[in-house]
Design a protein around this motif. Sequence first.
Motif, mmCIF file in Angstrom:
data_model
loop_
_atom_site.group_PDB
_atom_site.id
_atom_site.type_symbol
_atom_site.label_atom_id
_atom_site.label_comp_id
_atom_site.label_asym_id
_atom_site.label_seq_id
_atom_site.Cartn_x
_atom_site.Cartn_y
_atom_site.Cartn_z
ATOM 1 N N TRP A 255 39.365 31.007 46.576
ATOM 2 C CA TRP A 255 39.541 29.599 46.229
ATOM 3 C C TRP A 255 38.959 28.665 47.282
ATOM 4 O O TRP A 255 38.847 27.472 47.059
ATOM 5 C CB TRP A 255 41.017 29.263 46.078
ATOM 6 C CG TRP A 255 41.688 29.871 44.893
ATOM 7 C CD1 TRP A 255 41.130 30.214 43.709
ATOM 8 C CD2 TRP A 255 43.062 30.216 44.786
ATOM 9 N NE1 TRP A 255 42.066 30.748 42.870
ATOM 10 C CE2 TRP A 255 43.272 30.757 43.514
ATOM 11 C CE3 TRP A 255 44.145 30.114 45.642
ATOM 12 C CZ2 TRP A 255 44.511 31.198 43.082
ATOM 13 C CZ3 TRP A 255 45.367 30.553 45.205
ATOM 14 C CH2 TRP A 255 45.544 31.088 43.932
ATOM 15 N N CYS B 293 36.209 27.647 42.988
ATOM 16 C CA CYS B 293 36.196 27.222 41.588
ATOM 17 C C CYS B 293 35.589 25.831 41.481
ATOM 18 O O CYS B 293 35.900 24.952 42.303
ATOM 19 C CB CYS B 293 37.610 27.190 41.015
ATOM 20 S SG CYS B 293 38.315 28.810 40.659
ATOM 21 N N SER C 1 42.473 32.587 37.209
ATOM 22 C CA SER C 1 41.246 31.947 36.747
ATOM 23 C C SER C 1 41.217 30.548 37.339
ATOM 24 O O SER C 1 42.186 30.093 37.935
ATOM 25 C CB SER C 1 41.212 31.884 35.215
ATOM 26 O OG SER C 1 42.190 30.987 34.745
ATOM 27 N N CYS C 2 40.101 29.879 37.147
ATOM 28 C CA CYS C 2 39.964 28.528 37.687
ATOM 29 C C CYS C 2 40.744 27.499 36.884
ATOM 30 O O CYS C 2 40.903 26.378 37.321
ATOM 31 C CB CYS C 2 38.486 28.133 37.732
ATOM 32 S SG CYS C 2 37.536 29.076 38.954
#
Length: 146
Positions: free
Chosen positions: A14, A141, A78-79
Amino acid sequence: MDTKAAIIALMSVWGVGTCATLPASAQDADDATEDATDTIGESENPLLNKVWVRTDADPSLPGPMQIFLGDGTLVSDSCWETYRLSKWQQVSDSAISWDEDGMTINADIASISDSELVLNLKLGEEVQEQRFVTATVPYVCPDMVK
């Protein structure tokens, strides 16, 4: 790799935190080495302790990620969604399963290498193929439209 290490790995993906974490003392380094070798076969299993990014999802969005930890924890992220921690197990050399929202998901490992993974998920009568590659690091992301 334990759950704490997985969280650090996710934070690295991240882009949170920019420095490497080091053991507080030489004793901690020895303990970490022993922990890593305690699980039989963990070092030979290419599925474990890697950030796998799905490549066959919607091409306009970054692929979801999965990390299969040696302690039986599956980290899914997930983003655009909150991460999920689930229990998973290796049923055989070519099959795994995990719990998702109270349901057991069974999957055959169609192929695996150090950098690519193909799973065939058994979803009732349907079989869904999912393709993954190991994540490139560093990765952040992109800003998602809300």
